[in-house]
Scaffold this active site. Structure first.
Site, PDB file in Angstrom:
ATOM      1  N   ALA A  10       0.808  -1.224   0.000  1.00 22.63           N
ATOM      2  CA  ALA A  10       0.000   0.000   0.000  1.00 22.63           C
ATOM      3  C   ALA A  10       0.835   1.265   0.000  1.00 22.63           C
ATOM      4  O   ALA A  10       0.340   2.349  -0.273  1.00 22.63           O
ATOM      5  CB  ALA A  10      -0.926   0.000   1.211  1.00 22.63           C
ATOM      6  N   ARG A  15      10.775   7.232  -1.387  1.00 18.74           N
ATOM      7  CA  ARG A  15      12.192   7.313  -1.752  1.00 18.74           C
ATOM      8  C   ARG A  15      12.452   6.988  -3.231  1.00 18.74           C
ATOM      9  O   ARG A  15      13.537   7.221  -3.732  1.00 18.74           O
ATOM     10  CB  ARG A  15      13.008   6.371  -0.844  1.00 18.74           C
ATOM     11  CG  ARG A  15      13.079   6.849   0.600  1.00 18.74           C
ATOM     12  CD  ARG A  15      13.527   5.772   1.572  1.00 18.74           C
ATOM     13  NE  ARG A  15      12.426   4.895   1.992  1.00 18.74           N
ATOM     14  CZ  ARG A  15      12.542   3.915   2.886  1.00 18.74           C
ATOM     15  NH1 ARG A  15      13.709   3.670   3.440  1.00 18.74           N
ATOM     16  NH2 ARG A  15      11.496   3.169   3.219  1.00 18.74           N
ATOM     17  N   LYS A  22       5.534   2.351  -5.698  1.00 14.61           N
ATOM     18  CA  LYS A  22       6.809   1.621  -5.665  1.00 14.61           C
ATOM     19  C   LYS A  22       6.711   0.192  -6.192  1.00 14.61           C
ATOM     20  O   LYS A  22       7.531  -0.235  -7.009  1.00 14.61           O
ATOM     21  CB  LYS A  22       7.355   1.596  -4.234  1.00 14.61           C
ATOM     22  CG  LYS A  22       8.579   0.714  -4.069  1.00 14.61           C
ATOM     23  CD  LYS A  22       9.319   0.973  -2.796  1.00 14.61           C
ATOM     24  CE  LYS A  22       8.669   0.334  -1.603  1.00 14.61           C
ATOM     25  NZ  LYS A  22       9.527   0.479  -0.402  1.00 14.61           N
ATOM     26  N   ASN A 169      15.718  -7.708  10.032  1.00 19.44           N
ATOM     27  CA  ASN A 169      14.384  -8.225   9.730  1.00 19.44           C
ATOM     28  C   ASN A 169      14.145  -8.120   8.231  1.00 19.44           C
ATOM     29  O   ASN A 169      14.268  -7.047   7.647  1.00 19.44           O
ATOM     30  CB  ASN A 169      13.363  -7.376  10.505  1.00 19.44           C
ATOM     31  CG  ASN A 169      11.943  -7.641  10.054  1.00 19.44           C
ATOM     32  OD1 ASN A 169      11.610  -8.742   9.619  1.00 19.44           O
ATOM     33  ND2 ASN A 169      11.096  -6.623  10.159  1.00 19.44           N
ATOM     34  N   ASN A 227      13.863   0.260  -1.781  1.00 19.06           N
ATOM     35  CA  ASN A 227      13.280   1.527  -1.336  1.00 19.06           C
ATOM     36  C   ASN A 227      13.612   2.686  -2.266  1.00 19.06           C
ATOM     37  O   ASN A 227      12.907   3.676  -2.289  1.00 19.06           O
ATOM     38  CB  ASN A 227      13.759   1.858   0.075  1.00 19.06           C
ATOM     39  CG  ASN A 227      13.285   0.809   1.074  1.00 19.06           C
ATOM     40  OD1 ASN A 227      12.158   0.349   1.012  1.00 19.06           O
ATOM     41  ND2 ASN A 227      14.164   0.417   1.974  1.00 19.06           N
ATOM     42  N   ARG A 332       8.704  -3.320 -37.110  1.00 24.74           N
ATOM     43  CA  ARG A 332       7.781  -2.625 -36.200  1.00 24.74           C
ATOM     44  C   ARG A 332       6.519  -3.456 -35.968  1.00 24.74           C
ATOM     45  O   ARG A 332       6.312  -4.478 -36.611  1.00 24.74           O
ATOM     46  CB  ARG A 332       7.484  -1.245 -36.774  1.00 24.74           C
ATOM     47  CG  ARG A 332       8.703  -0.325 -36.718  1.00 24.74           C
ATOM     48  CD  ARG A 332       8.502   0.932 -37.532  1.00 24.74           C
ATOM     49  NE  ARG A 332       7.245   1.588 -37.200  1.00 24.74           N
ATOM     50  CZ  ARG A 332       6.639   2.494 -37.961  1.00 24.74           C
ATOM     51  NH1 ARG A 332       7.181   2.832 -39.126  1.00 24.74           N
ATOM     52  NH2 ARG A 332       5.509   3.035 -37.592  1.00 24.74           N
ATOM     53  N   TYR A 386       1.043   6.383 -47.029  1.00 24.65           N
ATOM     54  CA  TYR A 386       0.384   7.454 -46.276  1.00 24.65           C
ATOM     55  C   TYR A 386       0.210   8.663 -47.174  1.00 24.65           C
ATOM     56  O   TYR A 386       1.184   9.167 -47.758  1.00 24.65           O
ATOM     57  CB  TYR A 386       1.280   7.792 -45.077  1.00 24.65           C
ATOM     58  CG  TYR A 386       0.707   8.786 -44.105  1.00 24.65           C
ATOM     59  CD1 TYR A 386      -0.611   8.695 -43.657  1.00 24.65           C
ATOM     60  CD2 TYR A 386       1.495   9.821 -43.598  1.00 24.65           C
ATOM     61  CE1 TYR A 386      -1.124   9.611 -42.749  1.00 24.65           C
ATOM     62  CE2 TYR A 386       0.989  10.736 -42.689  1.00 24.65           C
ATOM     63  CZ  TYR A 386      -0.317  10.625 -42.265  1.00 24.65           C
ATOM     64  OH  TYR A 386      -0.809  11.530 -41.359  1.00 24.65           O
ATOM     65  N   SER A 404      14.440  -2.597 -58.394  1.00 23.46           N
ATOM     66  CA  SER A 404      15.049  -1.677 -57.420  1.00 23.46           C
ATOM     67  C   SER A 404      14.446  -0.294 -57.540  1.00 23.46           C
ATOM     68  O   SER A 404      14.088   0.161 -58.633  1.00 23.46           O
ATOM     69  CB  SER A 404      16.551  -1.580 -57.675  1.00 23.46           C
ATOM     70  OG  SER A 404      17.149  -2.813 -57.367  1.00 23.46           O
TER      71      SER A 404
HETATM   72  C1  UD1 Z   1      10.172  -2.762   6.871  1.00 28.33           C
HETATM   73  C2  UD1 Z   1      10.328  -3.267   8.323  1.00 28.33           C
HETATM   74  C3  UD1 Z   1      11.811  -3.439   8.626  1.00 28.33           C
HETATM   75  C4  UD1 Z   1      12.426  -4.404   7.627  1.00 28.33           C
HETATM   76  C5  UD1 Z   1      12.165  -3.959   6.184  1.00 28.33           C
HETATM   77  C6  UD1 Z   1      12.563  -5.079   5.228  1.00 28.33           C
HETATM   78  C7  UD1 Z   1       8.464  -2.337   9.619  1.00 28.33           C
HETATM   79  C8  UD1 Z   1       8.063  -1.307  10.602  1.00 28.33           C
HETATM   80  N1  UD1 Z   1       9.742  -2.317   9.229  1.00 28.33           N
HETATM   81  O1  UD1 Z   1      10.811  -1.486   6.826  1.00 28.33           O
HETATM   82  O2  UD1 Z   1      11.971  -3.947   9.948  1.00 28.33           O
HETATM   83  O3  UD1 Z   1      13.825  -4.490   7.867  1.00 28.33           O
HETATM   84  O4  UD1 Z   1      10.769  -3.695   5.976  1.00 28.33           O
HETATM   85  O5  UD1 Z   1      12.531  -4.675   3.903  1.00 28.33           O
HETATM   86  O6  UD1 Z   1       7.659  -3.162   9.245  1.00 28.33           O
HETATM   87  N2  UD1 Z   1       3.349  -0.808   3.526  1.00 28.33           N
HETATM   88  C9  UD1 Z   1       1.957  -0.781   3.519  1.00 28.33           C
HETATM   89  N3  UD1 Z   1       1.312   0.120   4.309  1.00 28.33           N
HETATM   90  C10 UD1 Z   1       1.947   0.966   5.144  1.00 28.33           C
HETATM   91  C11 UD1 Z   1       3.373   0.923   5.164  1.00 28.33           C
HETATM   92  C12 UD1 Z   1       4.042   0.031   4.359  1.00 28.33           C
HETATM   93  O7  UD1 Z   1       1.336  -1.528   2.787  1.00 28.33           O
HETATM   94  O8  UD1 Z   1       1.270   1.728   5.841  1.00 28.33           O
HETATM   95  C13 UD1 Z   1       4.037  -1.772   2.644  1.00 28.33           C
HETATM   96  C14 UD1 Z   1       4.901  -1.066   1.604  1.00 28.33           C
HETATM   97  O9  UD1 Z   1       4.163  -0.892   0.412  1.00 28.33           O
HETATM   98  C15 UD1 Z   1       6.051  -2.053   1.418  1.00 28.33           C
HETATM   99  C16 UD1 Z   1       6.125  -2.777   2.739  1.00 28.33           C
HETATM  100  O10 UD1 Z   1       4.911  -2.538   3.422  1.00 28.33           O
HETATM  101  O11 UD1 Z   1       5.809  -2.978   0.383  1.00 28.33           O
HETATM  102  C17 UD1 Z   1       7.301  -2.320   3.591  1.00 28.33           C
HETATM  103  O12 UD1 Z   1       7.196  -0.923   3.825  1.00 28.33           O
HETATM  104  P1  UD1 Z   1       8.450   0.021   3.862  1.00 28.33           P
HETATM  105  O13 UD1 Z   1       7.988   1.398   4.140  1.00 28.33           O
HETATM  106  O14 UD1 Z   1       9.308  -0.201   2.688  1.00 28.33           O
HETATM  107  O15 UD1 Z   1       9.174  -0.555   5.182  1.00 28.33           O
HETATM  108  P2  UD1 Z   1      10.690  -0.430   5.586  1.00 28.33           P
HETATM  109  O16 UD1 Z   1      10.954   0.928   6.132  1.00 28.33           O
HETATM  110  O17 UD1 Z   1      11.555  -0.872   4.484  1.00 28.33           O
HETATM  111 CA    CA Z   2      11.164  -1.583   2.428  1.00 28.59          CA
END
Ligand code: UD1
Ligand code: CA
Length: 459
Positions: A10, A15, A22, A169, A227, A332, A386, A404
């Site tokens: 979501a 970034r 993304k 993580n 990211n 094409r 055309y 030719s």
């Molecule tokens: C997250 C983890 C981090 C981990 C990393 C791995 C958390 C708080 N942190 O950080 O520990 O090391 O992933 O890549 O979970 N998203 C939503 N809704 C939201 C926020 C995010 O759907 O409200 C989705 C984003 O689209 C994305 C994923 O969750 O696909 C991760 O979100 P992102 O903001 O990239 O988390 P990180 O800061 O990378």
């Molecule tokens: Ca991430």
């Protein structure tokens, strides 16, 4: 054990500095979330829920009916995102695997391994972790002296000693469905980013005496979360090599993997050879024993067997067995080349059909044309398709010979077995078996050069 998957997708991906969400940015031809969905599908989940939010319609469109979607109106954090699946999973009992939509390199084997360990241990939660040389940006996995997992701390909330931890993580977890949503609704947003962190569920479970486990991923490269665009380029490189390795293991020769770019969606038959500086993209399909490149680009092109393509571009077209293309041809969209046809150097073809064994060997433009089999189109032939307002078709029969430098002013038909004189501008149909000539008669004026004092030196 029954297994459902939730893919979190979501977020906006601030970034990336992009108008596109993304997870829709492509890695080797597929949006990154599609890579994740494919990996999840391969482990045999009973149900997949994709959490969408920012430009959610665009993301949901991609999955169609392959997954259910849950909508997160405001992106308040990963815990809040997972909480939006409460309705979609309310009658589901079993395990729930959570994967982020921005980790396109994850392999299904690793997900299976996580689930196996989760089932074996019977933990309430199992986290997939990795040990990285450079853990910057990721949440750190904090363990107690006995080696048990205690909590996950986000980079922005971490104390210096926690930042020094190299175990991170990956954002992939397995949970018991039972009690998960109750736990999520207890998570607070009192942290550096003011978000509801899914990672806080670890501490929450441990505080309540639930067991939490961790699996360390064997291949740290595969867990990469994307990211920004620099990380996107790194992922592209890793996945590209994986695709090339898969193709090579299936019998395709790749002369120089470093300069060969093949999308994940492409199929290539055994004994085909890919020369350097070649791009094969989209839903391209190539048969066996072809040679492609050097310096060629194929996009949504379908090639039979024994096709040679050199320094050429083919877009959205079909090429049958035994055809020869290039060097320097541009095919094409909308072209069909029947068996053993040839499109040679400096030829542009558009929305045209070339019959079996027909040849356009050099320097021609053939657009909106139909050419029967066994015909030869001489150098410099142009279909004038055309008129400034409309496009018109040219029809050339079987075994025709286009001299030719012929201009074929469409709409026009050149019959079977007919011939056009070199340099003709053909504006009327040429009947089968006839010769069509349309050019001025040649005059030779004796002594002309001498009278004009033009001297031709011969050394
Ligand atoms: C997250 C983890 C981090 C981990 C990393 C791995 C958390 C708080 N942190 O950080 O520990 O090391 O992933 O890549 O979970 N998203 C939503 N809704 C939201 C926020 C995010 O759907 O409200 C989705 C984003 O689209 C994305 C994923 O969750 O696909 C991760 O979100 P992102 O903001 O990239 O988390 P990180 O800061 O990378
Ligand atoms: Ca991430």
């Amino acid at each position: 054990m029954r297994l459902a998957a939730v893919v979190l997708a979501a977020g906006k991906g601030t970034r990336m500095k992009s108008g596109l969400p993304k997870v829709l940015h492509r890695v080797c031809g597929r949006p990154m979330v599609e890579h994740v969905l494919l990996a999840v599908r391969k482990i045999g989940v009973q149900k997949t829920v994709l959490v969408v939010g920012h430009q959610g319609d665009l993301v949901a469109e991609l999955v169609g009916d392959k997954a259910e979607t849950a909508y997160q109106a405001e992106q308040l954090g990963t815990a809040h995102a997972l909480l939006q699946c409460r309705d979609a999973l309310k009658n589901f009992n079993g395990d729930i695997m959570v994967v982020c939509g921005d980790t396109p390199l994850l392999r299904h084997q690793t997900l299976s391994q996580l689930h196996t360990e989760h089932s074996r241990s019977g933990s309430a939660a199992t986290v997939l972790t990795a040990v990285l040389n450079d853990p910057a940006g990721y949440g750190r996995v904090i363990r107690n002296t006995a080696g048990g997992i205690m909590k996950i701390v986000e980079q922005k909330d971490a104390a210096p000693a926690e930042l020094a931890v190299s175990e991170i993580n990956t954002g992939v977890y397995c949970f018991k469905a039972e009690g998960l949503f109750e736990a999520l609704s207890e998570i607070r947003s009192d942290n550096a980013q003011g978000e509801y962190y899914l990672t806080d569920i670890i501490e929450y479970y441990i505080a309540r005496g639930e067991s939490v486990g961790a699996v360390i991923a064997g291949d740290a490269a595969e867990i990469m979360g994307i990211n920004d665009r620099c990380q996107l380029a790194v992922a592209e490189k890793v996945l590209r090599r994986r695709i090339l390795d898969r193709l090579m293991m299936s019998g395709v020769a790749v002369m120089d993997p470093a300069s060969t770019f093949i999308d994940d969606t492409v199929h290539i038959g055994a004994d085909s050879i890919i020369y350097p500086f070649t791009f094969i993209e989209g839903k391209s399909k190539i048969g066996e024993n072809c040679t492609i490149g050097p310096s060629s680009r194929l996009f949504n092109a379908t090639l039979g067997c024994r096709v040679n393509v050199q320094n050429s571009v083919i877009v959205e077209s079909r090429v049958a067995d035994g055809c020869n293309i290039g060097p320097f041809a541009y095919i094409r969209p909308g072209c069909v080349l029947e068996k053993d046809a040839k499109v040679g150097d400096f030829v542009e073809l558009k929305n045209s059909r070339l019959g079996e064994g027909s040849k356009v060997p050099h320097l021609s433009y053939v657009g909106d044309a139909e050419v029967g089999r066994g015909s030869n189109i001489g150098a410099g032939t142009i279909t004038c398709n055309y008129d400034g307002e409309n496009k018109w078709r040219t029809k050339i029969g079987e075994h025709a010979f286009i001299g030719s430098n012929t201009n074929l002013v469409a709409p026009v038909v050149v019959g079977d077995g007919s011939i056009t004189g070199a340099g003709s501008t053909i504006t009327k149909d040429v009947p089968p078996g006839a010769l069509g000539v349309a050019r001025d008669k040649q005059r030779n004026i004796e002594g002309w050069a001498k009278r004009k004092k033009i001297s031709v030196k011969i050394d």
